[in-house]
Design a protein around this motif. Structure first.
Motif, mmCIF file in Angstrom:
data_model
loop_
_atom_site.group_PDB
_atom_site.id
_atom_site.type_symbol
_atom_site.label_atom_id
_atom_site.label_comp_id
_atom_site.label_asym_id
_atom_site.label_seq_id
_atom_site.Cartn_x
_atom_site.Cartn_y
_atom_site.Cartn_z
ATOM 1 N N GLN A 37 56.867 39.098 29.302
ATOM 2 C CA GLN A 37 58.026 37.934 29.279
ATOM 3 C C GLN A 37 57.182 36.332 29.521
ATOM 4 O OE1 GLN A 37 58.593 36.823 33.759
ATOM 5 N NE2 GLN A 37 60.215 35.648 33.546
ATOM 6 N N LEU A 38 56.014 35.774 29.157
ATOM 7 C CA LEU A 38 54.998 34.930 28.757
ATOM 8 C C LEU A 38 55.362 35.064 27.818
ATOM 9 C CD1 LEU A 38 52.370 34.747 31.617
ATOM 10 C CD2 LEU A 38 54.863 33.426 31.477
ATOM 11 N N LEU A 39 55.618 36.120 26.785
ATOM 12 C CA LEU A 39 54.858 35.983 25.390
ATOM 13 C C LEU A 39 56.213 35.595 24.691
ATOM 14 C CD1 LEU A 39 52.959 39.585 24.727
ATOM 15 C CD2 LEU A 39 52.296 36.700 23.818
ATOM 16 N N ARG A 40 57.329 36.182 25.337
ATOM 17 C CA ARG A 40 58.704 35.844 25.208
ATOM 18 C C ARG A 40 59.153 34.570 24.937
ATOM 19 N NH1 ARG A 40 60.316 41.001 27.793
ATOM 20 N NH2 ARG A 40 60.730 39.662 29.477
ATOM 21 N N GLU B 287 54.080 30.811 25.946
ATOM 22 C CA GLU B 287 53.284 30.575 26.716
ATOM 23 C C GLU B 287 52.337 31.517 26.317
ATOM 24 O OE1 GLU B 287 54.822 30.291 30.662
ATOM 25 O OE2 GLU B 287 55.566 28.434 28.990
ATOM 26 N N LEU B 288 51.444 31.796 25.074
ATOM 27 C CA LEU B 288 50.440 32.736 24.839
ATOM 28 C C LEU B 288 49.739 32.842 25.396
ATOM 29 C CD1 LEU B 288 51.726 33.341 21.261
ATOM 30 C CD2 LEU B 288 52.034 34.519 22.913
ATOM 31 N N GLY B 289 48.895 31.313 25.125
ATOM 32 C CA GLY B 289 47.359 30.721 25.881
ATOM 33 C C GLY B 289 47.993 31.243 27.226
ATOM 34 N N ILE B 290 48.806 31.004 27.702
ATOM 35 C CA ILE B 290 48.408 31.569 29.358
ATOM 36 C C ILE B 290 48.428 32.506 29.645
ATOM 37 C CG2 ILE B 290 50.295 30.551 31.302
ATOM 38 C CD1 ILE B 290 51.416 27.687 29.968
ATOM 39 N N ALA B 291 49.647 32.916 29.127
ATOM 40 C CA ALA B 291 49.601 34.535 29.335
ATOM 41 C C ALA B 291 48.108 35.514 29.183
ATOM 42 C CB ALA B 291 50.113 35.618 28.047
ATOM 43 N N PHE B 292 47.328 34.976 28.497
ATOM 44 C CA PHE B 292 45.695 35.489 28.431
ATOM 45 C C PHE B 292 45.183 34.896 28.586
ATOM 46 C CE2 PHE B 292 48.447 38.016 25.493
ATOM 47 C CZ PHE B 292 47.596 39.226 24.826
ATOM 48 N N GLU B 293 45.377 33.579 29.074
ATOM 49 C CA GLU B 293 44.353 33.178 30.193
ATOM 50 C C GLU B 293 44.273 33.475 31.617
ATOM 51 O OE1 GLU B 293 44.722 28.936 29.886
ATOM 52 O OE2 GLU B 293 44.365 28.892 27.892
ATOM 53 N N GLU B 294 45.414 34.174 32.325
ATOM 54 C CA GLU B 294 45.643 34.430 33.226
ATOM 55 C C GLU B 294 45.671 36.304 33.647
ATOM 56 O OE1 GLU B 294 49.517 33.844 34.541
ATOM 57 O OE2 GLU B 294 49.277 31.614 35.003
ATOM 58 N N GLY B 295 45.602 36.699 32.326
ATOM 59 C CA GLY B 295 45.730 37.631 32.362
ATOM 60 C C GLY B 295 44.315 38.387 31.863
ATOM 61 N N GLY B 296 43.315 37.521 31.427
ATOM 62 C CA GLY B 296 42.072 37.950 30.449
ATOM 63 C C GLY B 296 42.404 38.604 29.036
ATOM 64 N N ALA B 297 41.581 37.870 27.904
ATOM 65 C CA ALA B 297 41.282 37.813 26.616
ATOM 66 C C ALA B 297 40.224 38.369 26.166
ATOM 67 C CB ALA B 297 41.911 36.438 26.166
ATOM 68 N N ARG C 195 48.494 42.651 19.810
ATOM 69 C CA ARG C 195 47.465 43.807 19.762
ATOM 70 C C ARG C 195 46.998 44.097 21.829
ATOM 71 N NH1 ARG C 195 42.803 45.748 20.907
ATOM 72 N NH2 ARG C 195 41.553 42.954 19.985
ATOM 73 N N LEU C 196 47.077 43.073 21.810
ATOM 74 C CA LEU C 196 46.136 43.228 23.513
ATOM 75 C C LEU C 196 47.248 43.568 24.194
ATOM 76 C CD1 LEU C 196 44.267 39.930 23.749
ATOM 77 C CD2 LEU C 196 43.081 42.548 23.005
ATOM 78 N N VAL C 197 48.555 43.279 24.505
ATOM 79 C CA VAL C 197 49.696 44.026 24.652
ATOM 80 C C VAL C 197 49.594 44.824 24.834
ATOM 81 C CG1 VAL C 197 52.456 43.256 25.129
ATOM 82 C CG2 VAL C 197 50.561 40.604 25.601
ATOM 83 N N ASP C 198 50.319 45.300 23.752
ATOM 84 C CA ASP C 198 49.963 46.251 23.352
ATOM 85 C C ASP C 198 48.865 47.589 23.622
ATOM 86 O OD1 ASP C 198 52.545 45.862 22.136
ATOM 87 O OD2 ASP C 198 51.996 46.028 20.131
ATOM 88 N N GLU C 199 47.669 46.639 23.764
ATOM 89 C CA GLU C 199 47.065 48.280 24.473
ATOM 90 C C GLU C 199 47.376 47.845 25.574
ATOM 91 O OE1 GLU C 199 41.169 47.836 24.609
ATOM 92 O OE2 GLU C 199 43.115 46.587 23.174
#
Length: 718
Positions: A269-272, A275-285, A337-341
């Motif tokens: 939902q965040l990728l759509r 808000e890419l940076g926010i997504a992986f800051e919260e989810g761990g990049a 790629r990280l989302v698919d992983e």
């Protein structure tokens, strides 16, 4: 008419007793006819005696013996049908030699035979044939007659059956009832002996079958026990431990899969939303994504510094933005790629959950199979125990000889033998008298009610007040003789201190209580129908008034049927009509009653122009002059229902007196005479009940003035 309205009066117990006493002759006649007729009719029928035998159904020990060890309601009802069957009836008739008994063939003695013969013939033609009946065959008719007199019934919900037989001979009734019970018990024993023989044969066959069945069941039980205790299968305790461990792992896997799916859905939902940076800051990049984001931050600072020095279209600014776009594209690709992983990780969690669930279901299925195998073994053990006990019971019965012993005892016994009855069952004198008395009493009460309903006349002063709302001024007694209505005036003259004269004198006092301020009082006397005694009453009232010293004038204003001269025994001469037409003077038409001094103006039969004669210029002028010369002017007019003369005379009178015949004039007719009253409105001073039978009235117990007159007889000079 008075403004009072009729009031309803509650019917008391005393009123009911008085009505009953008044109609006692009618009640006595109906009771005598009813009781006597029913007794005479009952005496036409021959006496019938009924004898009863009581049987008690008892369970018998032993398989297949009669009713068996268990008795239900259907079994009792079935035995009732057997006792009333044609086959048993035929055996009893044959054993007692009743084939030629005239009573069973329907013959009746004497008068009753002649009375019932047509009814029997009509019933034979119209009634449907009886099942199993033989019509007119004498060999079968006696069976039908026997069954008609036999009655078999169950005593409530008990095990007792009553066998009753009706006959004109009490000894024969008892003999037949006992014979039916005896033949049925003998038949039961025969059936039990036959059943015992077949039972012994069946027991032998069943013993052999049960023995083979026991051996087969033992083999099957051994096989099932071996399958239930397979050494290769895990034990029940170990299986339950594995099920518990897998249950915990399944819960953990379900939680992990649910959390991963929720996190994956949020990242997508965040990728759509971009808000890419926010997504992986919260989810761990990853490290690469972090480095790329740091480079992007440096480019943004450089862009801000150069933007302050150069313009928007400067080559360094454009190169910097192109480099920033490429870097952002790399960052977005790394994020996808990280989302698919992460999606692959969630898929592995799903596979793990399904694998654990499948293994858990397999272990549970194995546990259920082991449990079912154990239950089957238990059922086989129970069935084997039952078969063993059944085999042992059959073997014990066969060894002990219980079948033969049970066949020697019947399923029922007689608990009360029939004895010759001492009193007939039909007709019952007490019952006939009781029923006839009750029916006759009901008919008598209905007849009394109808008689009272048909009696539509006035009987009391209260009846007058309730029906008409008028005050009754007097009850004039009825005189003996055929001409009692016209004899009142003569009786008053002969016995001025008698009961009739005193009654009129009392009424006169009430009439003169309210007199006009000037002149005398004009009183119009009328009735609804002819023959109610108004003319005789007017003449008698005039004589009483004249005897009291009042100047009284009586005018016979009935232009159709003048009656005053007939009562006085005079011939008709010139009268009212001639005076009103001017054909005669007043002195020439007036008469004087010699005994009382009453002045009379008789009528005549000249009826031409009666409306003009009774108008203001006719009798109106006469009454106006009479007021000045007399204290009381009585005007005798025609009945209200006959002609309109009384209504034409009413406006010229001070008051109107309505004469009603006691117990004869219908109430409805009197009410119909006064609808709205018209010209009579406000002028009717009351009513007079004429021709009252004082003795009959006293027996009715009304308790009004007429009843009191009988007790006050010493005050009258008769």
């Amino acid at each position: 008419m008075s403004g009072a309205t009729p009031r309803s009066r509650e019917l008391s117990l005393l009123d009911l007793l008085l009505v009953t006493w008044r109609r006692k002759l009618l009640i006595a006649v109906i009771l005598a006819v009813g009781i006597g007729g029913s007794s005479a009719f009952a005496s036409l029928f021959p006496r019938t005696y009924v004898a009863r035998t009581l049987l008690l159904i008892e369970p018998a020990a032993g398989e297949g013996a009669g009713l068996g060890a268990a008795i239900d309601s259907a079994a009792i009802d079935s035995q009732v049908q057997v006792l009333s069957s044609r086959s048993l009836a035929r055996e009893v008739v044959s054993s007692l030699g009743l084939e030629e008994d005239p009573e069973l063939l329907g013959a009746a003695p004497g008068f009753v035979a002649g009375l019932l013969a047509p009814l029997r013939a009509a019933w034979t033609l119209l009634a449907p044939p009886r099942p199993g009946g033989g019509g007119s065959d004498p060999a079968v008719r006696h069976i039908d007659g026997f069954l008609e007199r036999l009655e078999v019934s169950r005593e409530g919900k008990t095990y007792v059956i009553a066998v009753a037989f009706a006959s004109a001979d009490p000894d024969k009734a008892a003999l037949v009832a006992n014979a039916v019970a005896e033949r049925w018990i003998v038949g039961q024993l025969a059936v039990k002996y036959e059943a015992a023989r077949h039972s012994a044969e069946r027991i032998g066959e069943r013993l052999a079958g049960l023995k083979a069945r026991l051996e087969e069941a033992q083999l099957e039980l051994a096989r099932r026990r071996g399958a239930a205790s397979d050494p290769g299968a895990p034990g029940s305790g170990e299986t339950q431990s594995q099920i518990a461990q897998l249950g915990r792992e399944l819960v953990a896997a379900t939680v992990e899969r649910t959390a991963g799916e929720a996190r994956l859905a949020r990242l997508r939902q965040l990728l759509r939303k971009g808000e890419l940076g926010i997504a992986f800051e919260e989810g761990g990049a990853s490290t690469l994504l972090q480095n790329l984001q740091m480079l992007e931050a440096q480019l943004l600072r450089r862009e801000a510094e150069l933007a302050a020095q150069y313009g928007e279209r400067h080559p360094r600014i454009l190169d910097l933005r192109r480099e920033k776009n490429e870097l952002q594209a790399r960052i977005a690709g790394e994020q996808r790629r990280l989302v698919d992983e992460f999606a692959g990780t969630v898929g592995l969690a799903r596979i793990k959950e399904r694998t654990i669930a499948a293994e858990l279901e397999r272990l549970r299925r194995q546990a259920r199979e082991r449990e079912q195998a154990g239950e089957q073994v238990g059922m086989l053990e129970e069935q084997l125990a039952l078969d063993r006990r059944l085999y042992e019971s059959y073997l014990a019965r066969l060894d002990a000889g219980s079948v033969g012993e049970g066949a020697q005892r019947p399923d029922a016994r007689v608990i009360s033998e029939a004895v010759p009855p001492t009193s007939p069952a039909f007709p019952k004198p007490r019952l006939v008298l009781t029923v006839s008395l009750l029916v006759s009493l009901v008919v008598a009460l209905v007849a009394v009610y109808l008689a009272e309903l048909a009696d539509r006349g006035f009987r009391t002063e209260t009846d007058v007040g309730e029906a008409l709302g008028l005050r009754n001024l007097a009850l004039v007694p009825r005189l003996p003789g055929a001409r009692s209505a016209t004899a009142l005036a003569g009786l008053v003259a002969e016995k001025p201190r008698g009961r009739a004269a005193e009654s009129l004198r009392s009424m006169l006092a009430g009439l003169l209580a309210e007199r006009p301020q000037t002149g005398g009082k004009v009183l119009l006397v009328t009735s609804c129908l002819p023959g109610e005694g108004k003319t005789s009453l007017a003449l008698a009232l005039g004589r009483v008034a004249a005897a009291e010293g009042l100047r009284t004038l009586l005018i016979d204003a009935d232009l159709r049927r003048p009656r005053v001269h007939e009562i006085l025994g005079e011939r008709m001469r010139a009268g009212l009509a001639e005076f009103l037409r001017g054909e005669a003077d007043l002195a020439g038409v007036l008469r004087t009653d010699p005994g009382s001094g009453l002045t009379l103006l008789p009528g005549s039969r000249r009826m031409e122009q009666s409306t003009r004669l009774l108008g203001e210029q006719g009798i109106g002028r006469l009454l106006a002059a009479a007021r000045q010369a007399y204290d009381l002017v009585l005007v005798d007019s025609a009945p209200l229902l006959a002609v309109a003369d009384a209504r034409q005379l009413a406006p010229h009178a001070d008051q109107v007196l309505l004469v009603v015949r006691w117990q004869k004039t219908p109430r409805s007719l009197v009410r119909d005479c006064l609808p709205g009253q018209g010209e009579l409105a406000g002028r009717i001073c009351g009513t007079v009940l004429s021709q009252v039978d004082l003795r009959r009235h006293a027996r009715y117990g009304y308790g009004d003035t007429a009843s009191a007159q009988l007790r006050l007889a010493p005050y009258y000079v008769e």
